[in-house]
Design a protein around this motif. Sequence first.
Motif, PDB file in Angstrom:
ATOM      1  N   ARG A  11       0.831  -1.200   0.000  1.00  0.00           N
ATOM      2  CA  ARG A  11       0.000   0.000   0.000  1.00  0.00           C
ATOM      3  C   ARG A  11       0.869   1.256   0.000  1.00  0.00           C
ATOM      4  O   ARG A  11       1.981   1.269   0.524  1.00  0.00           O
ATOM      5  CB  ARG A  11      -0.915   0.001   1.220  1.00  0.00           C
ATOM      6  N   TRP A  13      -0.921   4.811   0.074  1.00  0.00           N
ATOM      7  CA  TRP A  13      -1.612   5.877   0.799  1.00  0.00           C
ATOM      8  C   TRP A  13      -2.088   5.386   2.162  1.00  0.00           C
ATOM      9  O   TRP A  13      -3.247   5.045   2.365  1.00  0.00           O
ATOM     10  CB  TRP A  13      -2.781   6.401  -0.031  1.00  0.00           C
ATOM     11  N   THR A  14      -1.132   5.317   3.089  1.00  0.00           N
ATOM     12  CA  THR A  14      -1.428   4.971   4.471  1.00  0.00           C
ATOM     13  C   THR A  14      -1.056   6.155   5.355  1.00  0.00           C
ATOM     14  O   THR A  14      -0.307   7.056   4.940  1.00  0.00           O
ATOM     15  CB  THR A  14      -0.630   3.738   4.922  1.00  0.00           C
ATOM     16  N   ASN A  17       2.721   6.427   5.887  1.00  0.00           N
ATOM     17  CA  ASN A  17       3.399   6.911   4.689  1.00  0.00           C
ATOM     18  C   ASN A  17       3.162   8.400   4.468  1.00  0.00           C
ATOM     19  O   ASN A  17       4.049   9.120   3.999  1.00  0.00           O
ATOM     20  CB  ASN A  17       2.956   6.121   3.451  1.00  0.00           C
ATOM     21  N   MET A  18       1.966   8.879   4.805  1.00  0.00           N
ATOM     22  CA  MET A  18       1.697  10.309   4.682  1.00  0.00           C
ATOM     23  C   MET A  18       2.603  11.109   5.622  1.00  0.00           C
ATOM     24  O   MET A  18       3.090  12.187   5.271  1.00  0.00           O
ATOM     25  CB  MET A  18       0.226  10.594   4.993  1.00  0.00           C
TER      26      MET A  18
END
Length: 210
Positions: A11, A13-14, A17-18
Amino acid sequence: MQGESAVVSSRVWTIPNMLSFLRLALVPVFLWLVIVGEDGFALLVLVFSSVTDFLDGFLARRLHQVSRLGQLLDPAADRLYIFAALIGLCWREVIPWWLFVVIVARDVMLAVLGVILANNGFGPLPVHHLGKVATFCLFWALPLLMLGEAFAPLEPFSLPLGWAFALWGAFLYWWAGILYIRETARVIRLPADDTGPRSDTLDGKEVDGA
């Protein structure tokens, strides 16, 4: 930092990660602040980055959002902050350029080793604990040097301590680099498995990056 024992997903867009993207976006801001001598504000950015570094690892494990991208972004952000601090402090002649060259040359060498491993069918080597200790030392050395520049009363204490961390970190950085060279030489001498391609495990563990 991202947990290594959790299930790793692909993934992007977690939430962790943001936070990592936010850390990366602040690197140019941090560099500009260091170059213009706003060390107090630069240190605030660095503290914010450290807090988000802790949070992305904590949330990745807590929310089961450990991802391969997060495992790559985390150490990349650490290195970029180190490079930004080195460039800024060298530009202001707080530290000599040779220290920057010594540290960057080691990472260039690791990039070359990565290409050699890829050409032989392997992924990046696992991060050695010496490399982690070296990064820890450098991550403390540069803020301590900046602290001495920002607050004159602290200079007699922070500068010697900062230089001690910097020199020790640079030494460990290259010590770990030499170990990576030895491990790369050992790995590429491994025989191909029965199916033809190289095995992607070492000593029972997957070959993985930071």
